[in-house]
Design a protein around this motif. Structure first.
Motif, PDB file in Angstrom:
ATOM      1  N   PRO A  37      -0.133  12.792  53.368  1.00  0.00           N
ATOM      2  CA  PRO A  37       0.932  11.842  53.714  1.00  0.00           C
ATOM      3  C   PRO A  37       2.148  12.580  54.273  1.00  0.00           C
ATOM      4  O   PRO A  37       2.401  13.735  53.915  1.00  0.00           O
ATOM      5  CB  PRO A  37       1.273  11.182  52.378  1.00  0.00           C
ATOM      6  CG  PRO A  37       0.148  11.488  51.468  1.00  0.00           C
ATOM      7  CD  PRO A  37      -0.484  12.746  51.964  1.00  0.00           C
ATOM      8  N   GLN A  41       6.476  10.135  51.886  1.00  0.00           N
ATOM      9  CA  GLN A  41       5.457   9.088  51.794  1.00  0.00           C
ATOM     10  C   GLN A  41       4.440   9.414  50.701  1.00  0.00           C
ATOM     11  O   GLN A  41       4.249  10.574  50.344  1.00  0.00           O
ATOM     12  CB  GLN A  41       4.695   8.949  53.117  1.00  0.00           C
ATOM     13  CG  GLN A  41       5.554   8.548  54.300  1.00  0.00           C
ATOM     14  CD  GLN A  41       5.806   7.059  54.327  1.00  0.00           C
ATOM     15  OE1 GLN A  41       4.881   6.263  54.275  1.00  0.00           O
ATOM     16  NE2 GLN A  41       7.068   6.683  54.399  1.00  0.00           N
ATOM     17  N   ARG A  43       0.295   8.139  49.577  1.00  0.00           N
ATOM     18  CA  ARG A  43      -0.889   7.418  50.052  1.00  0.00           C
ATOM     19  C   ARG A  43      -1.485   6.640  48.873  1.00  0.00           C
ATOM     20  O   ARG A  43      -1.682   7.188  47.797  1.00  0.00           O
ATOM     21  CB  ARG A  43      -1.914   8.381  50.624  1.00  0.00           C
ATOM     22  CG  ARG A  43      -3.143   7.690  51.186  1.00  0.00           C
ATOM     23  CD  ARG A  43      -3.896   8.574  52.153  1.00  0.00           C
ATOM     24  NE  ARG A  43      -3.061   8.802  53.328  1.00  0.00           N
ATOM     25  CZ  ARG A  43      -3.035   9.959  54.016  1.00  0.00           C
ATOM     26  NH1 ARG A  43      -3.803  10.975  53.656  1.00  0.00           N
ATOM     27  NH2 ARG A  43      -2.246  10.089  55.052  1.00  0.00           N
ATOM     28  N   TYR A  79      -6.720   2.224  52.622  1.00  0.00           N
ATOM     29  CA  TYR A  79      -5.603   3.081  52.251  1.00  0.00           C
ATOM     30  C   TYR A  79      -4.384   2.662  53.054  1.00  0.00           C
ATOM     31  O   TYR A  79      -4.501   2.094  54.149  1.00  0.00           O
ATOM     32  CB  TYR A  79      -5.916   4.566  52.513  1.00  0.00           C
ATOM     33  CG  TYR A  79      -5.946   4.909  53.979  1.00  0.00           C
ATOM     34  CD1 TYR A  79      -4.795   5.332  54.636  1.00  0.00           C
ATOM     35  CD2 TYR A  79      -7.115   4.774  54.715  1.00  0.00           C
ATOM     36  CE1 TYR A  79      -4.818   5.610  55.993  1.00  0.00           C
ATOM     37  CE2 TYR A  79      -7.145   5.048  56.061  1.00  0.00           C
ATOM     38  CZ  TYR A  79      -5.993   5.469  56.699  1.00  0.00           C
ATOM     39  OH  TYR A  79      -6.011   5.734  58.040  1.00  0.00           O
ATOM     40  N   ASP A  81      -0.149   4.200  53.650  1.00  0.00           N
ATOM     41  CA  ASP A  81       0.920   5.134  53.316  1.00  0.00           C
ATOM     42  C   ASP A  81       2.194   4.325  53.126  1.00  0.00           C
ATOM     43  O   ASP A  81       2.528   3.469  53.958  1.00  0.00           O
ATOM     44  CB  ASP A  81       1.097   6.183  54.416  1.00  0.00           C
ATOM     45  CG  ASP A  81      -0.052   7.187  54.450  1.00  0.00           C
ATOM     46  OD1 ASP A  81      -0.876   7.180  53.514  1.00  0.00           O
ATOM     47  OD2 ASP A  81      -0.128   7.965  55.405  1.00  0.00           O
ATOM     48  N   ARG A  82       2.888   4.588  52.045  1.00  0.00           N
ATOM     49  CA  ARG A  82       4.111   3.878  51.692  1.00  0.00           C
ATOM     50  C   ARG A  82       5.166   4.892  51.269  1.00  0.00           C
ATOM     51  O   ARG A  82       4.838   5.980  50.812  1.00  0.00           O
ATOM     52  CB  ARG A  82       3.868   2.922  50.516  1.00  0.00           C
ATOM     53  CG  ARG A  82       2.986   1.741  50.830  1.00  0.00           C
ATOM     54  CD  ARG A  82       3.794   0.706  51.621  1.00  0.00           C
ATOM     55  NE  ARG A  82       3.066  -0.533  51.767  1.00  0.00           N
ATOM     56  CZ  ARG A  82       2.354  -0.853  52.832  1.00  0.00           C
ATOM     57  NH1 ARG A  82       2.253  -0.030  53.831  1.00  0.00           N
ATOM     58  NH2 ARG A  82       1.751  -2.013  52.896  1.00  0.00           N
ATOM     59  N   THR A 110      -1.344  11.222  46.502  1.00  0.00           N
ATOM     60  CA  THR A 110      -2.333  10.187  46.787  1.00  0.00           C
ATOM     61  C   THR A 110      -2.722   9.580  45.454  1.00  0.00           C
ATOM     62  O   THR A 110      -3.133  10.294  44.542  1.00  0.00           O
ATOM     63  CB  THR A 110      -3.572  10.767  47.491  1.00  0.00           C
ATOM     64  OG1 THR A 110      -3.173  11.336  48.746  1.00  0.00           O
ATOM     65  CG2 THR A 110      -4.614   9.685  47.745  1.00  0.00           C
TER      66      THR A 110
END
Length: 172
Positions: A37, A41, A43, A79, A81-82, A110
């Protein structure tokens, strides 16, 4: 004519039992392609184990932080990413209620979750053939369950998740 119908019925039953080839990427291929990520971020990976997906294998819809996530079928993963921090899964079904699962993820991390039917949803499926009265009784008997919604999102440690997810494909 009867024989022809019987042959078609048997052929349809055999085809329903077959697993179709999934064209999505395996998890290790996805990780190589994406890399880790980005800075700041995290994941989030959600997967659904292999098994019988039911007639037609409908995808399970849910949201992460208010954004709908679609396509999660039997034997697949999704998935997103945030930004690092607090997050929430929400799954809703009118007849059952709402699942809400809060979690946090750190930058570069993650996190893995396996999605499964909740105990309440499983009870509803098991009693589906009992008619409206059985359905109502099942709703009443399961009203005390902690999760009133349709899905559970169970966190997994990375090593257990990577072992399971190695056999799955990216949802389309």
């Amino acid at each position: 004519m009867l024989l022809r119908g019987l042959v078609l019925l048997v052929a349809a039953a055999l085809l329903c039992g077959c697993e179709t080839a999934r064209s999505g990427l395996g998890y290790s291929e996805t990780v190589r392609k994406l890399g880790p990520p980005k800075a700041g971020q995290a994941r989030v990976v959600v997967f659904r184990e292999k098994g019988f997906g039911g007639i037609g294998d409908p995808d399970w819809e849910f949201s992460l932080d208010g954004t709908p996530i679609k396509g999660l079928k039997t034997g697949t993963y999704v998935y997103v990413d945030r930004p690092a921090g607090q997050h929430q899964f929400v799954a809703e079904e009118a007849a059952l209620g709402v699942t809400r699962v809060d979690f946090s993820a750190q930058s570069g991390q993650t996190v893995f979750f396996v999605a499964r039917f909740s105990q309440r949803k499983s009870a509803m499926i098991a009693n589906a053939s009992t008619g409206v009265l059985g359905w109502g009784l099942t709703l009443a008997m399961t009203s005390g369950y902690k999760n009133q919604g349709p899905l559970d999102f169970l966190p997994l440690d990375e090593s257990a998740a990577r072992t399971t997810i190695a056999e799955l494909r990216l949802a389309e």
